[in-house]
Structure formats: structure tokens, C-alpha cells
Design a protein around this motif. Structure first.
Motif, PDB file in Angstrom:
ATOM      1  N   GLY A  12       0.489  -1.307   0.487  1.00 35.17           N
ATOM      2  CA  GLY A  12       0.148  -0.197   0.467  1.00 35.17           C
ATOM      3  C   GLY A  12       0.572   1.076   0.051  1.00 35.17           C
ATOM      4  N   GLY A  13       2.639   0.763  -0.210  1.00 34.61           N
ATOM      5  CA  GLY A  13       2.653   2.074  -0.290  1.00 34.61           C
ATOM      6  C   GLY A  13       3.934   2.666   0.445  1.00 34.61           C
ATOM      7  N   MET A  14       4.322   1.511   1.497  1.00 32.25           N
ATOM      8  CA  MET A  14       5.104   2.163   2.800  1.00 32.25           C
ATOM      9  C   MET A  14       6.254   1.424   1.831  1.00 32.25           C
ATOM     10  SD  MET A  14       6.809   2.966   5.111  1.00 32.25           S
ATOM     11  CE  MET A  14       8.717   2.832   6.143  1.00 32.25           C
ATOM     12  N   PRO A  15       7.535   1.555   1.658  1.00 25.25           N
ATOM     13  CA  PRO A  15       8.699   0.770   1.281  1.00 25.25           C
ATOM     14  C   PRO A  15       9.967   1.170   2.522  1.00 25.25           C
ATOM     15  CG  PRO A  15       9.404   2.813   1.158  1.00 25.25           C
ATOM     16  CD  PRO A  15       7.609   2.999   1.643  1.00 25.25           C
ATOM     17  N   SER A  16      10.372  -0.470   1.253  1.00 26.06           N
ATOM     18  CA  SER A  16      11.634  -1.404   2.000  1.00 26.06           C
ATOM     19  C   SER A  16      12.615  -0.414   1.898  1.00 26.06           C
ATOM     20  CB  SER A  16      11.276  -2.440   1.859  1.00 26.06           C
ATOM     21  OG  SER A  16      13.204  -3.017   2.097  1.00 26.06           O
TER      22      SER A  16
END
Length: 143
Positions: free
Chosen positions: A116-120
Motif C-alpha cells: 500500500g505504499g510503505m517501501p522497504s
């Protein structure tokens, strides 16, 4: 007394007695496996994967919080806002978080990202740097 001939790599050998070494060998293998497993995550506080009871090793340390703020401004502020109160990403000053707000849960989110949008960030921030960012976020207080 049992007297058996065993064919092995050294030719014919004699085995006497009714005992088997199999249980001891199994126990030895299990002991080595457990020992290896127990050392896999113990390199340092910063290297430890965030288990349920893991606490931030930089919590409350002013120098680490300052460094965490720099990382936050560079990596996180675009989505979470310069004040961490949210923009396209959620408000990080709230008391309840989508994926849990414990140190371990936040570490997991920052390290591996979320759908949903939170990158690693694990390829760009080291584990200690992620802990510093979390220390900075915690220093902002909660609503």
C-alpha cells in the motif's frame, strides 16, 4: 555378547555389545542445530531482527535522536510530513498505528515495508540507522 561384522570404508570391523550410537548421534546433531540457531541473531543490538520483546537500543539517546532526525528528513518526511503528522503516509505521532506501534513492529515496517505504499528501507538504511529513526519518531511524543 553380540558379535557382528560391519562392512565400512575401512573394511571389516567388529561391533560388540548391544548398544547403538544412533540416539547419541541424533542428540549431538540436535545440540549443534540449536546452538547454531541461538547465535544467528545475537551479533549486536543493532543487528538483531526485531522480535516481539526487542527494544530500541538508541531510545532516549540525544545523539542518536539527532541522527535519526536527519535520516527521517531525508527518507521519511516526503510521505509522513516534516513534523511526522502525515501527508500521503500516516501520522506517526498518533498513539495507534496500522501495523502496531511497538519498537519491534515499527522496525519490521521500516525494514521490510508494507503493501500500500510503505517501501522497504533495508537496502538504504542499516539496522542501527533504522533504530535511530525510530528513536527520533518516539521523541516527538504521541497525541
Amino acid at each position: 555378547m553380540i558379535n557382528l561384522r560391519i562392512f565400512g570404508s575401512r573394511g571389516v570391523q567388529r561391533k560388540t555389545g548391544g548398544r547403538s550410537c544412533f540416539p547419541a548421534a541424533v542428540a549431538l546433531v540436535i545440540a549443534f542445530a540449536l546452538a547454531a540457531w541461538s547465535f544467528t541473531g545475537t551479533a549486536s543490538a543493532g543487528d538483531a531482527a526485531a522480535g516481539a520483546g526487542v527494544k530500541n537500543p538508541f531510545a532516549g539517546k540525544p545523539e542518536a535522536i539527532k541522527e535519526g532526525e536527519k535520516f527521517f528528513d531525508a527518507k521519511c518526511a516526503d510521505c509522513h510530513g516534516s513534523d511526522a503528522m502525515g501527508q500521503s503516509g500516516p501520522d506517526l505521532t498518533e498513539d495507534k498505528w496500522i501495523y502496531g506501534g511497538s519498537d519491534a513492529e515499527v522496525f519490521e515496517t521500516v525494514t521490510n515495508g508494507r503493501k500500500g505504499g510503505m517501501p522497504s528501507w533495508k537496502s538504504e538504511l542499516g539496522k542501527d540507522d533504522i533504530w535511530r529513526v525510530i528513536a527520533y519518531i518516539r521523541s516527538l511524543g504521541k497525541k
